[in-house]
Design a protein around this motif. Structure first.
Motif, PDB file in Angstrom:
ATOM      1  N   UNK A   1      25.954 -12.016 -25.697  1.00 21.15           N
ATOM      2  CA  UNK A   1      25.900 -11.792 -27.147  1.00 21.15           C
ATOM      3  C   UNK A   1      24.573 -11.185 -27.593  1.00 21.15           C
ATOM      4  N   UNK A   2      23.460 -11.557 -26.915  1.00 21.90           N
ATOM      5  CA  UNK A   2      22.140 -11.194 -27.435  1.00 21.90           C
ATOM      6  C   UNK A   2      21.269 -10.420 -26.435  1.00 21.90           C
ATOM      7  N   UNK A   3      21.785 -10.155 -25.239  1.00 23.44           N
ATOM      8  CA  UNK A   3      21.030  -9.382 -24.257  1.00 23.44           C
ATOM      9  C   UNK A   3      20.309 -10.269 -23.259  1.00 23.44           C
ATOM     10  N   UNK A   4      20.437  -9.966 -21.973  1.00 23.05           N
ATOM     11  CA  UNK A   4      19.859 -10.804 -20.921  1.00 23.05           C
ATOM     12  C   UNK A   4      18.341 -10.873 -21.005  1.00 23.05           C
ATOM     13  N   UNK A   5      17.681  -9.739 -21.166  1.00 22.21           N
ATOM     14  CA  UNK A   5      16.217  -9.724 -21.185  1.00 22.21           C
ATOM     15  C   UNK A   5      15.672 -10.516 -22.370  1.00 22.21           C
ATOM     16  N   UNK A   6      16.304 -10.352 -23.512  1.00 19.22           N
ATOM     17  CA  UNK A   6      15.846 -11.068 -24.707  1.00 19.22           C
ATOM     18  C   UNK A   6      16.008 -12.579 -24.530  1.00 19.22           C
ATOM     19  N   UNK A   7      17.153 -12.995 -24.018  1.00 18.70           N
ATOM     20  CA  UNK A   7      17.409 -14.419 -23.818  1.00 18.70           C
ATOM     21  C   UNK A   7      16.440 -14.991 -22.782  1.00 18.70           C
ATOM     22  N   UNK A   8      16.242 -14.279 -21.672  1.00 18.89           N
ATOM     23  CA  UNK A   8      15.342 -14.762 -20.613  1.00 18.89           C
ATOM     24  C   UNK A   8      13.917 -14.868 -21.105  1.00 18.89           C
ATOM     25  N   UNK A   9      13.458 -13.887 -21.889  1.00 18.47           N
ATOM     26  CA  UNK A   9      12.085 -13.898 -22.397  1.00 18.47           C
ATOM     27  C   UNK A   9      11.868 -15.072 -23.347  1.00 18.47           C
ATOM     28  N   UNK A  10      12.832 -15.345 -24.200  1.00 20.25           N
ATOM     29  CA  UNK A  10      12.704 -16.456 -25.150  1.00 20.25           C
ATOM     30  C   UNK A  10      12.659 -17.797 -24.421  1.00 20.25           C
ATOM     31  N   UNK A  11      13.495 -17.958 -23.407  1.00 20.34           N
ATOM     32  CA  UNK A  11      13.510 -19.207 -22.654  1.00 20.34           C
ATOM     33  C   UNK A  11      12.206 -19.381 -21.873  1.00 20.34           C
ATOM     34  N   UNK A  12      11.756 -18.295 -21.241  1.00 17.36           N
ATOM     35  CA  UNK A  12      10.530 -18.368 -20.441  1.00 17.36           C
ATOM     36  C   UNK A  12       9.322 -18.743 -21.285  1.00 17.36           C
TER      37      UNK A  12
END
Length: 575
Positions: free
Chosen positions: A483-494
């Motif tokens: 829904x929101x993009x893999x890179x964006x989701x991974x960066x927010x979690x990291x």
């Protein structure tokens, strides 16, 4: 004219009721068979110029020993009705406090009370009454016609022809010249029938066309009088309204209903009282909205010009009509199951139910409403509820009169309490990550509104992640990434998990979690908080799409806080 008060006794399913509409536009809603149509029937029976035939079934419990009595008090009277030559002797007073009294004083609004009584003889009697006068005035059908009542129900198309008693016939000036020209047209009907040259008929058709267009009726050409022969032969009733060569009585249901209403409105010189039963019948959503908007606009224009606004009393089962009518117009009907006493409740604070009218107006047509704190939960529950019927004899919550409603965040408390006061069974479902204000808790407790929330101090996203195993966590993260993009989701979690880089976070959850020195429960709580803060599941569309995953989480751990909380919701909705 406007109805100031109506009282009903022993009519159909209504043992008793007293209602003061209090507005020029009222939208009546309530459960099926609650008595909405019966209320309109009572008003029509009292004010219509038509002779009404009564039967045993029109009496409460079919008991003709208890006579029917209906009183309708009418304000916004014309000068003619108030004159001594007409009904001046029977004028009463309506105070600023909305109280009726027989002897009016200077600040009172002049009103008239029409009483209909029907006893065991089945013979109706219509009278003007004042309690301080010994003798009422018996009203004829011509007298009742002066009150300008219009009723739209079903597909009644009798007003779309110039037959006896139709509005078109009343609209047409009845001069000797008109009669002579009609007689001539009758004689040559089979060879050369053309009524367009009779100015009075053409004028009536034009007036009806103008009103019909404003209400949203489809007009393909122009309204004209034309010949419509039937089995009964040739008479004034054979002259009907045509649109582009087609009799309007043959038009679609929606256009036919709007045209009928337009014709009746055209026949009222001053503000009409219009009764509309189920306005949505035969109309598409845009025409429902257009018709209601036009009716309200006409009333506002008349009020601005200090002209009589008339009154609209409308019933509906349409959420489109509800939203267009607005909170100020809503009137909710309730009836006691044992006494059959009916009450009509107005919304005291229309702004409070604004969120429901904007987002889930259909909830107001239910009996039991679950107020949900936010978009995430509304979306998820909209999908999860589809799994419940198989556990309840294939019965969906809607069949039981239950509905979900968006509480618009912090407004949910006021909304739940307000709906409870209007006779709805209501419950509030909220996150438990923040404590409820004591004042809000007391408000709901006083109103008798139960609260469902998670046992731990968590939001819904955390409640979802906490019981999820590694596989389910991975599916939840994949859904967020889609829904929101893999890179964006991974960066927010990291950014919220110590020791986790964005590059690693883009990989499988089962691998990167092994390299983290963090408690699995705390990690899942952090993931839920990230999803919550970033509002990744916040849209109703996304929440509903995620409901399949959430249901799998619930089934994977039936003892979890998530599962037990949603079970409480299911139980309440199916009570």
């Amino acid at each position: 004219m406007q109805i100031r008060e109506v009282t009903v006794q022993n009519f159909k399913g209504i043992a008793s009721m007293s209602w003061k509409p209090g507005a020029p536009f009222c939208c009546l809603i309530g459960a099926g068979d609650i008595g909405k149509t019966s209320l309109l029937d009572a008003i029509e029976a009292t004010l219509s110029p038509r002779w009404i035939t009564f039967m045993e079934a029109d009496f409460l419990d079919c008991d003709t020993g208890n006579p029917i009595q209906i009183d309708v008090t009418i304000g916004e009277l014309s000068s003619d009705l108030k004159s001594d030559e007409r009904f001046g002797t029977f004028v009463r007073g309506w105070t600023k406090e909305n109280v009726l009294r027989d002897e009016p004083i200077s600040d009172d609004e002049p009103v008239l009370t029409v009483r209909l009584t029907v006893d065991a003889t089945m013979e109706p009697v219509w009278e003007l009454v004042r309690e301080d006068l010994d003798r009422p005035k018996v009203l004829s059908n011509r007298d009742r016609a002066l009150f300008g009542l219009v009723r739209l129900s079903g597909s009644d198309a009798r007003h779309l022809a110039w037959g006896q008693g139709s509005v078109l016939a009343r609209l047409t000036d009845n001069t000797d010249e008109t009669a002579q020209r009609l007689a001539g047209a009758y004689r040559s009907a089979r060879s050369n029938a053309d009524f367009r040259d009779i100015p009075e008929l053409a004028a009536s058709a034009a007036a009806a066309e103008k009103q019909a267009k404003s209400l949203g009726a489809y007009v393909t050409g122009e309204y004209q009088p034309g010949l419509e022969l039937g089995r009964s032969g040739f008479s004034s009733g054979s002259i009907a309204l045509y649109d582009n060569g087609i009799p309007l009585r043959q038009a679609g249901l929606g256009t036919k209903r709007l045209a009928t209403l337009a014709v009746q409105k055209s026949g009222i010189v001053e503000g009409a009282m219009i009764l509309i039963d189920e306005i949505e019948h035969g109309l598409e959503p845009h025409r429902i909205m257009g018709a209601i908007s036009q009716i309200k606009s006409d009333q506002k224009k008349n009020a601005a010009k200090h002209r009589p606004t008339g009154q609209i009393l409308m019933t509906t089962h349409s959420d489109v009509a509800l939203a267009e009518a607005g909170g100020e117009a809503l009137r909710i009907l309730r009836r006691d199951r044992h006494t059959r006493k009916m009450s009509v409740l107005a919304v005291k604070e229309p702004e409070v139910i604004g969120p429901v009218l904007r987002f889930t107006p259909r909830a107001l047509l239910a009996k039991r409403v679950l107020i949900i704190e936010g978009y995430t939960e509304v979306g998820m529950l909209s999908g999860i509820k589809e799994n419940w019927p198989e556990r309840h004899d294939d019965i969906p919550i809607e069949q039981l009169g239950a509905a979900l409603a968006d509480g618009n965040g912090s407004q949910g408390v006021s909304l739940a309490a307000t709906l409870k006061g209007l006779g709805y069974e209501t419950c509030l479902f909220r996150d438990s990550d923040t404590d409820m204000k004591p004042a809000d808790f007391d408000k709901l407790k006083a109103a008798g509104v139960p609260i469902i929330e998670y046992s731990g101090k968590v939001n819904t996203e955390q409640a979802i992640f906490l019981p999820s195993n590694d596989e389910l966590v991975q599916r939840l993260l994949d859904f967020a990434a889609k829904e929101h993009g893999l890179q964006s989701v991974a960066a927010c979690i990291a950014s919220k998990v110590d020791g986790l880089s964005p590059e690693v976070a883009e990989g499988p959850f089962s691998e990167w979690v092994q390299n983290l020195d963090i408690d699995p429960v705390e990690l899942r709580k952090t993931l839920g908080e990230v999803v919550h803060r970033k509002k990744w599941f916040k849209e109703q569309r996304i929440g509903r799409a995620a409901s399949t995953l959430v249901w799998d989480v619930i089934r994977s751990n039936l003892d979890s806080d998530l599962a037990t909380t949603f079970e409480k919701i299911e139980t309440w909705l199916y009570e």
